[in-house]
Design a protein around this motif. Structure first.
Motif, short mmCIF file in Angstrom:
data_model
loop_
_atom_site.label_atom_id
_atom_site.label_comp_id
_atom_site.label_asym_id
_atom_site.label_seq_id
_atom_site.Cartn_x
_atom_site.Cartn_y
_atom_site.Cartn_z
N LEU A 178 0.83 -1.20 0.00
CA LEU A 178 0.00 0.00 0.00
C LEU A 178 0.87 1.25 0.00
O LEU A 178 0.62 2.21 -0.76
CB LEU A 178 -0.93 0.00 1.22
CG LEU A 178 -1.77 1.26 1.43
CD1 LEU A 178 -2.73 1.48 0.26
CD2 LEU A 178 -2.54 1.18 2.74
N ALA A 179 1.90 1.27 0.84
CA ALA A 179 2.79 2.43 0.93
C ALA A 179 3.47 2.72 -0.40
O ALA A 179 3.57 3.87 -0.85
CB ALA A 179 3.82 2.22 2.03
N GLN A 180 3.96 1.67 -1.06
CA GLN A 180 4.64 1.86 -2.35
C GLN A 180 3.68 2.38 -3.41
O GLN A 180 4.04 3.25 -4.22
CB GLN A 180 5.26 0.54 -2.81
CG GLN A 180 6.41 0.04 -1.93
CD GLN A 180 7.61 0.99 -1.95
OE1 GLN A 180 7.78 1.80 -2.85
NE2 GLN A 180 8.47 0.89 -0.93
N GLU A 181 2.45 1.89 -3.39
CA GLU A 181 1.47 2.35 -4.38
C GLU A 181 1.12 3.81 -4.14
O GLU A 181 0.97 4.60 -5.09
CB GLU A 181 0.21 1.49 -4.32
CG GLU A 181 0.41 0.09 -4.89
CD GLU A 181 -0.91 -0.64 -5.11
OE1 GLU A 181 -1.75 -0.12 -5.85
OE2 GLU A 181 -1.09 -1.72 -4.52
N LEU A 182 0.96 4.21 -2.88
CA LEU A 182 0.66 5.61 -2.57
C LEU A 182 1.82 6.51 -2.99
O LEU A 182 1.61 7.59 -3.55
CB LEU A 182 0.36 5.77 -1.08
CG LEU A 182 -0.93 5.12 -0.56
CD1 LEU A 182 -0.99 5.19 0.95
CD2 LEU A 182 -2.16 5.78 -1.17
N ALA A 183 3.05 6.05 -2.72
CA ALA A 183 4.22 6.85 -3.05
C ALA A 183 4.38 7.03 -4.56
O ALA A 183 4.91 8.05 -5.03
CB ALA A 183 5.47 6.22 -2.46
N SER A 184 3.92 6.05 -5.32
CA SER A 184 4.06 6.13 -6.77
C SER A 184 3.16 7.19 -7.39
O SER A 184 3.33 7.54 -8.56
CB SER A 184 3.73 4.77 -7.40
OG SER A 184 2.33 4.49 -7.32
N LEU A 185 2.23 7.75 -6.59
CA LEU A 185 1.26 8.70 -7.11
C LEU A 185 1.66 10.15 -6.89
O LEU A 185 0.97 11.06 -7.34
CB LEU A 185 -0.11 8.43 -6.46
CG LEU A 185 -0.66 7.02 -6.65
CD1 LEU A 185 -1.98 6.87 -5.89
CD2 LEU A 185 -0.87 6.72 -8.13
N SER A 186 2.78 10.38 -6.19
CA SER A 186 3.24 11.75 -5.96
C SER A 186 4.74 11.76 -5.68
O SER A 186 5.23 10.93 -4.90
CB SER A 186 2.50 12.39 -4.79
OG SER A 186 3.05 13.65 -4.46
N GLU A 187 5.44 12.70 -6.29
CA GLU A 187 6.87 12.82 -6.05
C GLU A 187 7.17 13.31 -4.64
O GLU A 187 8.31 13.20 -4.18
CB GLU A 187 7.48 13.80 -7.07
CG GLU A 187 7.42 13.29 -8.50
CD GLU A 187 8.04 14.27 -9.48
OE1 GLU A 187 8.37 15.40 -9.03
OE2 GLU A 187 8.20 13.93 -10.66
N LEU A 188 6.17 13.85 -3.96
CA LEU A 188 6.38 14.37 -2.61
C LEU A 188 6.27 13.28 -1.53
O LEU A 188 6.51 13.54 -0.36
CB LEU A 188 5.36 15.47 -2.31
CG LEU A 188 5.56 16.79 -3.08
CD1 LEU A 188 4.41 17.75 -2.80
CD2 LEU A 188 6.89 17.43 -2.70
#
Length: 523
Positions: A39-49
């Motif tokens: 889940l964390a990796q998928e969320l991170a893939s959606l924003s450079e921030l």
């Protein structure tokens, strides 16, 4: 874990981020930890921030902490924040990343001014529909003040903690290791418990509001419909509610809302609120009515001490679960006595429970609980079940469900900390019986929320319902009512909506005629 449609929506939301966010992961070798990492990796893939790193200092695993290096704030999720809590983690990301929260500047100022170290732990179940409101309120505080920490804890993944703290109802909130609250609690209520001046300031703000043409009391389906209909007439409309959605927010599945084959309570509530917000309606949340006074104008008093004035009123305060009124019930409420099987059912996994009531809600509860608990005993006072035949047939087909009719519950038993059983009397033989239980789910109907109207002059039935006519009018001129709080015999969402529309149109008609009469008198 997330489909493409959700990812696309999240990318749009994350465009509002202005500050960097770190997702700190506490992981072990479990499957749940793998879900959190994914889940964390998928969320991170959606924003450079958004970046991800593993934490070596996690108190609980699996866990995901939303950390703001700019503000030094942290919001933790001990468990997999999916289901009803998925929105909570998204809001935590937005608030931690600098996106403006939907609260007043005054409320934010109160939160940011707090100087004490506050460590909130919120025990939830992912099937609980009340829990996210509490989690999100505390997360918002933690995202705006580095001295405040909020941790959501999925009780199903940390059973030892649940057992140690004797948690038998969710949400249960602990502050610095001590029980702070249990059940629904709003952000203003939390702040009021922490800072008594907050409610006084809020009351002073409300007292400055101008007079409403139509003021709706209650934010459920009836109240939402009434507000929309009034606003569409161009009237100065307000809606005041303790929480938006009312009982619908606690409803798991809705399959009889015409034109919508199936939906869930929280989803419908969000749609209702979104629809209301499309109009110029002054939505006043987290306020409970305490009285109604008649004078030259109608005056609605609130528990916060504020008073709101209106030319007409629509009361849609709904109803709440009826209690058994037997010894031990109040003593063990939240400690084995429960009223929401969807919320608290997972806490009784593998244990024997009872359901009190053989109507639709009781039999539906028994069917749901049978998938979780060791055994369900249904106790019905009457000589037959009142539920729909299809539900009765399903319940009787389950091997771990026992149904007893002509059973009068007489006492809730406990050991001082939690429920251990109950006693009931067989109404045919007059013999007393005792059941050993871990939990008791009470499902015996509703009580209208009209206590606050005592002394107001509004006519109530012996059951406490507001008597209304075909236009929704009450016994007081200018005061209308709708939904489960009234004498409307069928307590259904769609009927409440229709009642709200009727009451609002009745108020509009009253205002036209009343204002015409006043104009003639003035002439």
């Amino acid at each position: 874990m997330l489909d493409n449609q959700i990812k696309s929506q999240l990318q749009t939301h994350f465009a509002a981020l202005v500050d960097p966010i770190e997702l700190l992961l506490g992981l072990d070798d479990s499957a749940k930890s793998a879900e959190v990492a994914s889940l964390a990796q998928e969320l991170a893939s959606l924003s450079e921030l958004i970046t991800v790193r593993t934490s070596e200092n996690s108190q609980r695993t699996p866990s995901l902490t939303v950390y703001s290096p700019v503000r030094n704030t942290q919001v933790e999720f001990a468990g997999v924040p999916m289901g009803h809590e998925f929105t909570s983690v998204i809001l935590a990301l937005l608030h931690s990343g600098g996106h403006q929260a939907k609260v007043s500047e005054q409320t934010l100022a109160v939160i940011q001014s707090m100087q004490d170290e506050l460590n909130f732990e919120i025990y939830i179940s992912l099937s609980c529909q009340t829990c996210p409101q509490v989690v999100q309120a505390l997360n918002l505080m933690a995202a705006h003040n580095a001295k405040i920490k909020a941790t959501m804890i999925d009780g199903a993944l940390f059973p030892e903690e649940v057992e140690q703290r004797n948690i038998l109802a969710v949400p249960s909130v602990y502050l610095n290791g001590q029980l702070f609250s249990q059940g629904a609690i709003t952000l203003p209520e939390i702040l009021a418990k922490l800072d008594s001046t907050h409610s006084e300031q809020q009351a002073a703000e409300l007292a400055q509001k101008s007079e409403f043409d139509v003021l709706v009391v209650g934010g459920g389906p009836a109240g939402a419909a009434a507000a929309i209909y009034a606003a569409r007439k161009g009237l100065n409309t307000g809606i005041v509610a303790e929480r938006f959605g009312g009982q619908v927010a606690d409803t798991l599945s809705i399959e009889n809302f015409i034109s919508v084959p199936a939906t869930e309570g929280p989803k419908l509530v969000a749609q209702l609120e979104e629809h209301v917000n499309e109009y110029q309606v002054d939505v006043i949340k987290h306020q409970r009515a305490s009285g109604l006074n008649q004078g030259n104008k109608l005056e609605l008093t609130l528990e916060s001490g504020a008073t709101l004035k209106a030319k007409s009123l629509v009361i849609a305060t709904g109803a709440r679960w009826r209690t058994m009124n037997v010894p031990g019930e109040q003593e063990y409420k939240g400690r084995g006595v429960a009223y929401c099987p969807h919320c608290d059912g997972p806490l009784f996994k593998g244990k024997p429970v009872a359901v009190i009531g053989g109507g639709n809600s009781g039999i539906e509860a028994a069917i749901d609980l049978a998938n979780l608990v060791e055994h369900v005993t249904v106790l019905e006072f009457a000589d037959s079940l009142k539920a729909d035949e299809v539900l009765i047939k399903k319940a009787r087909s389950l091997k771990n469900v026992t149904i007893i009719t002509d059973a009068q519950t007489t006492e809730v038993l406990g050991d001082g900390n939690k429920v251990t059983g109950l006693t009931y009397v067989d109404r045919l033989s007059n013999q007393s019986h005792q059941l050993e239980l871990a939990g008791i789910f009470v499902q015996i109907g509703l009580i209208p929320n009209t206590e606050w109207l005592e002394g107001s002059g509004i006519a109530l039935t012996p059951f406490g319902e507001i008597a209304i006519d075909a236009k929704g009018a009450t016994s007081i001129a200018g005061v209308f009512a709708a939904g489960d709080v009234t004498t409307e015999p069928y307590k259904q969402i769609i009927i409440a909506m229709g009642g709200g529309a009727t009451a609002s149109l009745g108020a509009f008609d009253y205002l036209i005629r009343h204002q015409s009469d006043m104009a003639e008198q003035a002439a």
